[in-house]
Design an enzyme around this catalytic site. Sequence first.
Site, short mmCIF file in Angstrom:
data_model
loop_
_atom_site.label_atom_id
_atom_site.label_comp_id
_atom_site.label_asym_id
_atom_site.label_seq_id
_atom_site.Cartn_x
_atom_site.Cartn_y
_atom_site.Cartn_z
N HIS A 1 -12.98 8.86 -2.33
CA HIS A 1 -11.75 8.96 -3.11
C HIS A 1 -11.72 10.35 -3.74
CE1 HIS A 1 -12.54 4.45 -3.92
NE2 HIS A 1 -11.76 4.56 -2.87
N MET B 1 -13.75 14.98 -2.89
CA MET B 1 -14.07 13.56 -2.74
C MET B 1 -15.30 13.15 -3.55
SD MET B 1 -11.72 12.53 -0.73
CE MET B 1 -10.66 13.84 -1.22
N ASP B 2 -15.32 11.88 -3.94
CA ASP B 2 -16.50 11.32 -4.59
C ASP B 2 -17.31 10.53 -3.56
OD1 ASP B 2 -15.25 8.82 -4.26
OD2 ASP B 2 -14.67 8.67 -6.37
N ALA B 3 -18.31 9.81 -4.00
CA ALA B 3 -19.20 9.08 -3.11
C ALA B 3 -18.48 7.96 -2.34
CB ALA B 3 -20.37 8.48 -3.89
N PHE B 4 -17.33 7.50 -2.82
CA PHE B 4 -16.57 6.45 -2.16
C PHE B 4 -15.40 7.00 -1.35
CE2 PHE B 4 -18.57 4.26 -5.76
CZ PHE B 4 -19.28 3.31 -5.06
#
Length: 133
Positions: A22, A17-20
């Site tokens: 996603h 996952m990324d910071a959002f």
Amino acid sequence: MSAVVYTLAIEARWRDMDAFNHVNNASYLGYIEEARVRWFKSLSADWANETSAPVMASVTVNYRRPAVWPETLRIELIAERAGNKSLTLGHRITAAGDRDVLYCDGHTILVWIDRSGQSVLLPENVRAACAVG
């Protein structure tokens, strides 16, 4: 050509996952690579050996919508073109439970090379696996 030659279901991991929240764009490349390597291995244990192996010449990824965790992804590899020394594989990543949910698509161009870096002919088993019957 344009035949699906391999499919793989794979779980998105929390660490992808990324910071959002996603799936990070780089993770898609890892999923595609995993499918590609498993496909090659299903064709022959000797798909990459002491004399030759595939290298990536180009990759295109069109991000269509974000995937979020938890999700089971379906990676499809599509034989687009088998040349003398290169192979173009299309790829699609969809939701495993709904193939209409498209996360990304694109293609990868691979070239087989020898230890000196010179291109060599595609292995016959790869060429045969790409043939449309």
